[in-house]
Design a protein around this motif. Structure first.
Motif, PDB file in Angstrom:
ATOM      1  N   ASP A 104     -28.786 -53.124  -3.321  1.00 41.61           N
ATOM      2  CA  ASP A 104     -27.434 -53.531  -3.718  1.00 41.61           C
ATOM      3  C   ASP A 104     -26.440 -52.387  -3.515  1.00 41.61           C
ATOM      4  O   ASP A 104     -25.318 -52.597  -3.042  1.00 41.61           O
ATOM      5  N   VAL A 105     -26.844 -51.183  -3.888  1.00 42.13           N
ATOM      6  CA  VAL A 105     -25.964 -50.025  -3.769  1.00 42.13           C
ATOM      7  C   VAL A 105     -25.679 -49.712  -2.305  1.00 42.13           C
ATOM      8  O   VAL A 105     -24.528 -49.453  -1.919  1.00 42.13           O
ATOM      9  N   VAL A 106     -26.703 -49.749  -1.467  1.00 38.52           N
ATOM     10  CA  VAL A 106     -26.510 -49.453  -0.041  1.00 38.52           C
ATOM     11  C   VAL A 106     -25.560 -50.477   0.585  1.00 38.52           C
ATOM     12  O   VAL A 106     -24.654 -50.118   1.349  1.00 38.52           O
ATOM     13  N   ARG A 107     -25.769 -51.737   0.274  1.00 40.30           N
ATOM     14  CA  ARG A 107     -24.909 -52.780   0.834  1.00 40.30           C
ATOM     15  C   ARG A 107     -23.461 -52.600   0.380  1.00 40.30           C
ATOM     16  O   ARG A 107     -22.521 -52.744   1.173  1.00 40.30           O
ATOM     17  N   ALA A 108     -23.286 -52.292  -0.887  1.00 38.70           N
ATOM     18  CA  ALA A 108     -21.925 -52.131  -1.404  1.00 38.70           C
ATOM     19  C   ALA A 108     -21.221 -50.959  -0.738  1.00 38.70           C
ATOM     20  O   ALA A 108     -20.047 -51.060  -0.339  1.00 38.70           O
ATOM     21  N   LEU A 109     -21.923 -49.825  -0.588  1.00 38.32           N
ATOM     22  CA  LEU A 109     -21.301 -48.651   0.016  1.00 38.32           C
ATOM     23  C   LEU A 109     -20.883 -48.934   1.454  1.00 38.32           C
ATOM     24  O   LEU A 109     -19.767 -48.571   1.879  1.00 38.32           O
ATOM     25  N   GLU A 110     -21.749 -49.588   2.215  1.00 36.47           N
ATOM     26  CA  GLU A 110     -21.358 -49.922   3.585  1.00 36.47           C
ATOM     27  C   GLU A 110     -20.166 -50.861   3.580  1.00 36.47           C
ATOM     28  O   GLU A 110     -19.276 -50.766   4.445  1.00 36.47           O
ATOM     29  N   GLY A 111     -20.094 -51.739   2.607  1.00 31.41           N
ATOM     30  CA  GLY A 111     -18.961 -52.645   2.514  1.00 31.41           C
ATOM     31  C   GLY A 111     -17.650 -51.922   2.294  1.00 31.41           C
ATOM     32  O   GLY A 111     -16.620 -52.277   2.899  1.00 31.41           O
ATOM     33  N   PHE A 112     -17.660 -50.893   1.449  1.00 26.52           N
ATOM     34  CA  PHE A 112     -16.426 -50.128   1.226  1.00 26.52           C
ATOM     35  C   PHE A 112     -16.028 -49.370   2.490  1.00 26.52           C
ATOM     36  O   PHE A 112     -14.835 -49.227   2.782  1.00 26.52           O
ATOM     37  N   ARG A 113     -16.994 -48.886   3.248  1.00 30.42           N
ATOM     38  CA  ARG A 113     -16.648 -48.216   4.500  1.00 30.42           C
ATOM     39  C   ARG A 113     -16.136 -49.218   5.528  1.00 30.42           C
ATOM     40  O   ARG A 113     -15.207 -48.932   6.287  1.00 30.42           O
ATOM     41  N   ARG A 114     -16.719 -50.393   5.573  1.00 26.10           N
ATOM     42  CA  ARG A 114     -16.238 -51.417   6.498  1.00 26.10           C
ATOM     43  C   ARG A 114     -14.800 -51.827   6.162  1.00 26.10           C
ATOM     44  O   ARG A 114     -14.023 -52.160   7.059  1.00 26.10           O
ATOM     45  N   ALA A 115     -14.473 -51.779   4.893  1.00 26.78           N
ATOM     46  CA  ALA A 115     -13.130 -52.186   4.473  1.00 26.78           C
ATOM     47  C   ALA A 115     -12.046 -51.253   5.001  1.00 26.78           C
ATOM     48  O   ALA A 115     -10.854 -51.601   4.966  1.00 26.78           O
ATOM     49  N   THR A 116     -12.410 -50.091   5.518  1.00 29.88           N
ATOM     50  CA  THR A 116     -11.422 -49.203   6.140  1.00 29.88           C
ATOM     51  C   THR A 116     -10.922 -49.753   7.471  1.00 29.88           C
ATOM     52  O   THR A 116      -9.925 -49.264   8.008  1.00 29.88           O
ATOM     53  N   ASN A 117     -11.666 -50.732   8.027  1.00 36.08           N
ATOM     54  CA  ASN A 117     -11.369 -51.284   9.355  1.00 36.08           C
ATOM     55  C   ASN A 117     -11.414 -50.232  10.459  1.00 36.08           C
ATOM     56  O   ASN A 117     -10.783 -50.387  11.503  1.00 36.08           O
ATOM     57  N   ALA A 118     -12.167 -49.150  10.201  1.00 39.45           N
ATOM     58  CA  ALA A 118     -12.286 -48.078  11.202  1.00 39.45           C
ATOM     59  C   ALA A 118     -13.738 -47.675  11.426  1.00 39.45           C
ATOM     60  O   ALA A 118     -14.001 -46.771  12.218  1.00 39.45           O
ATOM     61  N   LEU A 119     -14.680 -48.348  10.766  1.00 38.08           N
ATOM     62  CA  LEU A 119     -16.080 -47.926  10.833  1.00 38.08           C
ATOM     63  C   LEU A 119     -16.702 -48.327  12.161  1.00 38.08           C
ATOM     64  O   LEU A 119     -16.762 -49.516  12.504  1.00 38.08           O
ATOM     65  N   HIS A 120     -17.154 -47.337  12.929  1.00 33.40           N
ATOM     66  CA  HIS A 120     -17.880 -47.601  14.172  1.00 33.40           C
ATOM     67  C   HIS A 120     -19.351 -47.878  13.878  1.00 33.40           C
ATOM     68  O   HIS A 120     -19.958 -48.760  14.483  1.00 33.40           O
ATOM     69  N   ASP A 121     -19.926 -47.125  12.959  1.00 36.69           N
ATOM     70  CA  ASP A 121     -21.324 -47.270  12.544  1.00 36.69           C
ATOM     71  C   ASP A 121     -21.510 -46.362  11.340  1.00 36.69           C
ATOM     72  O   ASP A 121     -20.649 -45.519  11.046  1.00 36.69           O
ATOM     73  N   ILE A 122     -22.617 -46.522  10.639  1.00 35.29           N
ATOM     74  CA  ILE A 122     -22.998 -45.486   9.695  1.00 35.29           C
ATOM     75  C   ILE A 122     -23.634 -44.351  10.491  1.00 35.29           C
ATOM     76  O   ILE A 122     -24.115 -44.558  11.606  1.00 35.29           O
ATOM     77  N   SER A 123     -23.616 -43.134   9.968  1.00 36.92           N
ATOM     78  CA  SER A 123     -24.113 -41.998  10.751  1.00 36.92           C
ATOM     79  C   SER A 123     -25.609 -41.763  10.568  1.00 36.92           C
ATOM     80  O   SER A 123     -26.196 -40.966  11.299  1.00 36.92           O
ATOM     81  N   PHE A 124     -26.216 -42.450   9.630  1.00 34.41           N
ATOM     82  CA  PHE A 124     -27.670 -42.493   9.451  1.00 34.41           C
ATOM     83  C   PHE A 124     -27.926 -43.542   8.390  1.00 34.41           C
ATOM     84  O   PHE A 124     -27.017 -43.942   7.655  1.00 34.41           O
ATOM     85  N   ASP A 125     -29.171 -44.011   8.294  1.00 39.77           N
ATOM     86  CA  ASP A 125     -29.502 -44.973   7.247  1.00 39.77           C
ATOM     87  C   ASP A 125     -29.302 -44.320   5.891  1.00 39.77           C
ATOM     88  O   ASP A 125     -29.831 -43.232   5.616  1.00 39.77           O
ATOM     89  N   THR A 126     -28.543 -44.979   5.027  1.00 39.44           N
ATOM     90  CA  THR A 126     -28.210 -44.411   3.721  1.00 39.44           C
ATOM     91  C   THR A 126     -29.469 -44.135   2.913  1.00 39.44           C
ATOM     92  O   THR A 126     -30.365 -44.979   2.799  1.00 39.44           O
ATOM     93  N   ILE A 127     -29.532 -42.938   2.365  1.00 39.82           N
ATOM     94  CA  ILE A 127     -30.603 -42.545   1.455  1.00 39.82           C
ATOM     95  C   ILE A 127     -30.118 -42.858   0.044  1.00 39.82           C
ATOM     96  O   ILE A 127     -29.163 -42.247  -0.436  1.00 39.82           O
ATOM     97  N   CYS A 128     -30.738 -43.820  -0.591  1.00 42.74           N
ATOM     98  CA  CYS A 128     -30.344 -44.223  -1.941  1.00 42.74           C
ATOM     99  C   CYS A 128     -31.600 -44.263  -2.795  1.00 42.74           C
ATOM    100  O   CYS A 128     -32.350 -45.240  -2.764  1.00 42.74           O
ATOM    101  N   GLY A 129     -31.844 -43.188  -3.534  1.00 41.26           N
ATOM    102  CA  GLY A 129     -33.061 -43.068  -4.311  1.00 41.26           C
ATOM    103  C   GLY A 129     -32.774 -42.961  -5.793  1.00 41.26           C
ATOM    104  O   GLY A 129     -32.116 -42.020  -6.239  1.00 41.26           O
ATOM    105  N   SER A 130     -33.261 -43.907  -6.561  1.00 43.93           N
ATOM    106  CA  SER A 130     -33.081 -43.858  -8.010  1.00 43.93           C
ATOM    107  C   SER A 130     -34.337 -43.312  -8.665  1.00 43.93           C
ATOM    108  O   SER A 130     -35.461 -43.550  -8.203  1.00 43.93           O
ATOM    109  N   GLY A 131     -34.148 -42.546  -9.748  1.00 47.10           N
ATOM    110  CA  GLY A 131     -35.292 -42.005 -10.471  1.00 47.10           C
ATOM    111  C   GLY A 131     -36.227 -41.259  -9.552  1.00 47.10           C
ATOM    112  O   GLY A 131     -35.807 -40.380  -8.789  1.00 47.10           O
ATOM    113  N   PRO A 132     -37.534 -41.605  -9.558  1.00 49.61           N
ATOM    114  CA  PRO A 132     -38.512 -40.862  -8.742  1.00 49.61           C
ATOM    115  C   PRO A 132     -38.275 -40.991  -7.244  1.00 49.61           C
ATOM    116  O   PRO A 132     -38.656 -40.098  -6.482  1.00 49.61           O
TER     117      PRO A 132
END
Length: 599
Positions: A347-375
């Protein structure tokens, strides 16, 4: 969306593939075979066709290699992947080997008494093979270049990538390709060299002011090139990657030929020809030698000029970071407002990409988002999948390392976030990591120093607590190019002196396996430091911070900060608020005001 969450490898498939490889090696009379992560372009990020290490072992990290022998198959991984590898390979058949602490030569000598170790010379540099040969001297083990046996046993291996190339306008590149080529051709003439072989994708893209789509996340083109001493370039890449617009952009001094023409062209060159022994495939040198073409070792002529960003590139990168910083603040505001216990890592990864897409300037993400909770935060390059997806619990840390590719710049930022109250140990470790990031940010240092000279400043407060982290403090970053760029690094292993215009990450961390991970990352750029009253008249450099996103004040122990550290942090937060507030929604502006309040 750009990121997917399917598992890209299955450890259960490894044993059968390993057995198949060993059968082929036995038929060929070989005792072993080297399986690198790298492709023929020595890229950290490789196309699906070149994921040989992943296909064989299941390990998906961006660095490492395997050595397959009759009775043992070692998977060599650095400190970033010690936890990850244990969950990705079949430990009954593959043995993780800590590298570089354990070097391949001594390991081979310990596990193989005699025999021939094969390698594909298109996938290894001359430096790699020379070092391994030297470490095997005096043993009964020899090296032999050969065909690639992984390709032979991989029945459904994908084809070569065919991403479309496109121009990078001079308004963003800051210098025309004709000027770059003329400048580098002059360096060849001064060295008495007739040509240079270029094999790094980002070198090709920088020199020709083009970008591509041949590997995930990094806008680079796969190909080889020969830069001649009269500024002509012969580019060896699939013609299907070039439409009429890009062909016109290349101009008359660029000759486009298919990849199959590369080796015949090498054999007809007039020497001396420059070859980079640390980045070019050894096969390039072998082909030149066999044809009797004189070659000379020398640095890829594009690497340092590419690393020294010009004023136009730096100005564009600043703009990209402000855009990205605003998207990050919108994301952090959303995260804080979302009820605890209702989100997963995906959910967090999807939301973050959504906020970047909302800039209307995103060509791609620069790497797969690392989203690690707890361990999961302790797995340094954790990639969440449908199978590993974890609910984000209360009273724990959430590590989010992400970035974006915009046509005006490449971003890379890490923030560690408090979800509830993670406890005093987490706060103490977070504060020590923050002190390391601040130390690098505040540095002034003499001209001529390299990453190895500065890396320890980021670790000092961790060392005082008996802590450390098993990765470099920073890597180079391109300008709408590779998110990991050489030759500059902020690492105890780097001997490349810093120069103005070099962009680096500043990302100390701390990881407690099974508990939590902490990393904080800003991008910085080397600049001339202004003279200080009363100081000596000698050149010094400092760092300009490019990234502006609040650091989580809830995790900081203010009493542990020195007055200078507190002053830097408050000034950073004040500048962040001033730069980003006009770009934000009303809700995010209110959140930002609280997040950047002075300590």
């Amino acid at each position: 969306m750009f990121q997917s969450f399917s598992a890209t490898a299955n450890p259960a498939q490894g044993p059968a593939r390993l057995a198949s490889l060993r059968r082929v090696l036995a038929l060929e009379g070989l005792a072993g075979f080297l399986v690198p992560r790298a492709d023929a372009h020595q890229g950290e990020y490789v196309a699906a066709r070149d994921e040989r290490l992943q296909w064989l072992t299941g390990f998906t990290g961006s660095a490492g290699f395997a050595i397959v022998l009759p009775d043992v198959a070692g998977v060599f991984i650095d400190g970033r992947y010690r936890v990850q590898v244990k969950g990705q390979v079949d430990l009954a058949h593959f043995t993780p080997v800590p590298w570089p602490e354990t070097q391949p030569g001594p390991w081979v000598r310990a596990h193989l008494a005699t025999g021939v170790l094969g390698y594909d010379p298109w996938l290894h540099t001359a430096d790699e093979i020379a070092k391994l040969e030297a470490s095997l001297e005096g043993s009964a083990v020899t090296l032999q270049d050969c065909s690639n046996f992984i390709d032979r046993i991989w029945p459904d291996q994908p084809g070569p990538p065919l991403g479309l190339a496109f121009p990078q306008p001079v308004e963003l590149a800051g210098e025309a390709s004709t000027a770059k080529r003329a400048r580098l051709a002059e360096t060849l003439r001064e060295a008495g060299q007739r040509a240079a072989v270029l094999t790094l994708p980002d070198s090709l893209c920088w020199l020709l002011n083009i970008r591509g789509a041949d590997v995930p996340r990094n806008p680079v083109l796969h190909g080889f090139a020969i830069l001649h001493d009269d500024a002509r370039v012969t580019l060896f890449a699939d013609p299907a990657k070039f439409d009429a617009t890009t062909r016109a952009h290349l101009g008359p001094q660029i000759t486009l030929r298919p990849p199959s023409a590369f080796v015949p062209a090498l054999r007809t060159l007039q020497g001396p020809v420059r070859v980079d022994r640390s980045t070019a495939p050894l096969a390039v040198k072998l082909e030149l030698d066999e044809a009797g073409v004189e070659s000379q070792w020398g640095d890829d002529p594009c690497r340092l000029p590419k690393a020294r960003k010009n004023p136009t590139e730096i100005a564009a990168t600043r703009t990209a970071h402000l855009r990205d910083g605003a998207a990050m603040v919108e994301f952090l505001c959303w995260l804080d407002a979302t009820p605890k216990g209702s989100l997963t890592e995906i959910d967090v990864v999807r939301a973050l990409e959504g906020f970047r897409r909302a800039t209307n300037a995103l060509h791609d993400i620069s790497f797969d988002t690392i989203c690690g909770s707890g361990p999961n935060g302790a797995i340094m390059h954790y990639r969440v999948t449908d199978g590993s997806n974890r609910p984000i619990g209360d009273n724990e840390l959430l590590l989010v390392d992400s970035g974006a590719q915009y046509v005006d710049g490449t971003t890379d930022i890490t923030r560690t976030i408090a979800i509830g109250d993670p406890g005093p140990e987490a706060r103490e470790a977070y504060t020590a990591v923050l002190q390391g990031m601040i130390a690098i940010s505040r540095l002034r240092f003499p001209r001529g120093l390299a990453g190895r000279d500065l890396d320890g400043f980021a670790r000092y407060n961790l060392w005082l607590k008996g802590m450390d982290f098993d990765h470099g403090t920073g890597h180079g970053v391109g300008a709408f190019l590779s998110v990991h760029e050489g030759p500059q690094r902020l690492s105890r292993l780097s001997e490349v002196p810093f120069e103005p215009g070099m962009i680096l990450s500043n990302e100390p961390g701390y990881y407690r396996e099974g508990a939590f991970g902490i990393r904080l990352e800003n991008l910085i750029v080397v600049q001339d430091a202004p003279p200080l009253p009363g100081g000596d008249d000698r050149a010094q450099f400092s760092f300009e911070t490019l990234t502006f996103v609040p650091l989580d004040r809830r995790l900081i122990l203010p009493d542990l900060l020195s007055p200078g550290e507190r002053t830097w942090l408050n000034a950073y937060h004040a500048e962040t608020a001033a730069k980003l507030a006009p770009r934000l929604s009303a809700a995010a502006q209110r959140w930002l005001t609280q997040a950047t309040a002075p300590l």
